[in-house]
Design a protein around this motif. Structure first.
Motif: not given
Length: 406
Positions: A246, A243, A179-180, A182, A287, A110, A241, A284
């Motif tokens: 976050i 994030f 993260d995209k 999520a 998120f 991250v 990612g 996470l």
């Protein structure tokens, strides 16, 4: 009559008969020779990998190698070095009767954009000389929808390893922009999320380890091709990612106050400038990553935001630093390129002021150097010195002040 020196066929019995120095070879034998040479080359690559795998570098050696190319991020380097060392030590273990089977530990990193997530994974793969590929998670969708299938990750790994399945099964896959994918909220989706939660569920079998039928040329454009079975049990997956946002979830969790008899406990001082160091699996989950995929990424590490000192070192210190690249470019034209020290400080200050990060350093240097790179090859001069006044003039000419206003 002219005949092939290998099979003895005459010119009339073959399609093409290639003539040499008092010898001939037909097209059939030439094709067979090509196949034999290709197989020998593949086997030599396997032997080379096995020899290097038997001399696995220690974690300190891996970190020292990373230090040559990546500035800072000591905690992330240690985590990555230990994880990779244990993973390939696990592959080299001999079967025993004690019933202990070491499981692989996939990694999730991250960190903000430009902090070195991709560079860390790429550099450590170079040190180990194993097949390595980078995959963008944003293009993945569930099977049957517009986009790439989950199996395309392994297709790229096969291509990098020249379709050597044994080598590919010991490779490293870096999944960027994890993260995209999520999901939109913390609760399970009530609608079909084909590029978010659906992709996460499809990744589960790859991350944990299973035999996956991989289309060697991609599944959408060549539906009739024969699939190659690949076992992902020994493939190390590194996910990265940014994030973005976050930190707010981390701050909300850390600022939760205890109500009741335990409320008098001493509060730990929180570093508000670097909240990512407190990231945990529950962040996470909040998120948007599903618990199943978090459980298959047991190693979680963060990358620190780059400060001014780190950017200054990135500019000149690594083996592949930006300044060294430009010096080498000019040296190829027999031109000696030098910079005043004040120019480096000016470039870093500009990157910090405009919040451009490490990737912005190259943009600034390119803006300064574009005119001199255009003119120098034609002048015949053998030396070039970049001064602070010259750098300021070129940035001012490029209207970089508009970035500040924006």
């Amino acid at each position: 009559m002219e005949r092939c020196g290998f099979c003895g066929r005459s010119r009339k019995e073959v399609g093409i008969l290639i003539s040499g120095n008092d010898c001939h070879i037909c097209d059939y034998c030439a094709e067979r020779v090509h196949e034999i040479i290709s197989e020998n080359l593949k086997s030599s690559v396997k032997k080379q990998f096995e020899v290097e795998g038997g001399k696995l570098p220690k974690p300190k050696d891996l970190k020292a190698f990373l230090d040559d190319y990546v500035i800072g991020q000591d905690e992330a380097k240690k985590t990555l070095a230990v994880a990779v060392y244990n993973h390939y030590k696990r592959l080299m273990q001999k079967e025993t009767d004690d019933g202990v089977e070491i499981e692989k530990s996939n990694i999730v990193m991250v960190g903000s954009t430009g902090t070195g997530k991709t560079l860390l994974a790429k550099t450590i793969a170079k040190k180990l000389n194993v097949p390595f590929t980078i995959v963008d998670a944003t293009v993945l969708t569930q099977a049957g929808y517009v986009g790439e299938d989950i199996e395309s990750i392994l297709t790229r790994l096969l291509q990098v390893s020249d379709y050597d399945v044994e080598a590919a099964e010991r490779g490293i896959v870096f999944i960027d922009e994890i993260d995209k994918i999520a999901r939109k909220g913390d609760n399970p989706s009530i609608t079909r999320d084909v590029s978010g939660e659906g992709v996460q569920q499809g990744l589960l079998k790859l991350l944990e380890g299973s035999v996956v039928n991989v289309p060697p040329q991609g599944g959408r454009k060549h539906p009739d091709q024969k699939c190659i079975p690949v076992n992902t049990k020994n493939i190390l997956f590194i996910c990265g990612g940014a994030f973005d946002g976050i930190e707010r979830r981390i701050a909300s969790r850390l600022n939760t106050k205890v109500v009741g008899y335990g409320a008098q406990k001493e509060q730990v001082k929180v570093d508000q400038n670097n909240l990512l160091q407190y990231v945990s699996p529950q962040d996470l989950k909040a998120f948007g990553l599903i618990p199943e995929i978090i459980g298959r990424l047991p190693l979680l590490c963060h990358l620190d935001q780059l400060d001014r000192d780190a950017l200054r070192r990135i500019l000149t210190e690594p083996k592949n630093s930006i300044i060294k690249q430009y010096v080498k470019l000019f040296a190829m034209d027999d031109v000696e390129l030098t910079f005043d020290e004040s120019v480096f400080d000016f470039i870093v200050d500009t990157a910090v002021e405009f919040k451009l990060g490490a990737r912005g350093l190259r943009s600034i240097v390119e803006t300064i150097m574009i005119d001199v790179m255009y003119e120098m090859p034609s002048t015949g001069e053998k030396s070039m010195r970049i001064t602070l006044e010259y750098a300021k003039e070129k940035l001012k000419k490029a209207n970089i002040e508009k970035l500040k206003a924006a």
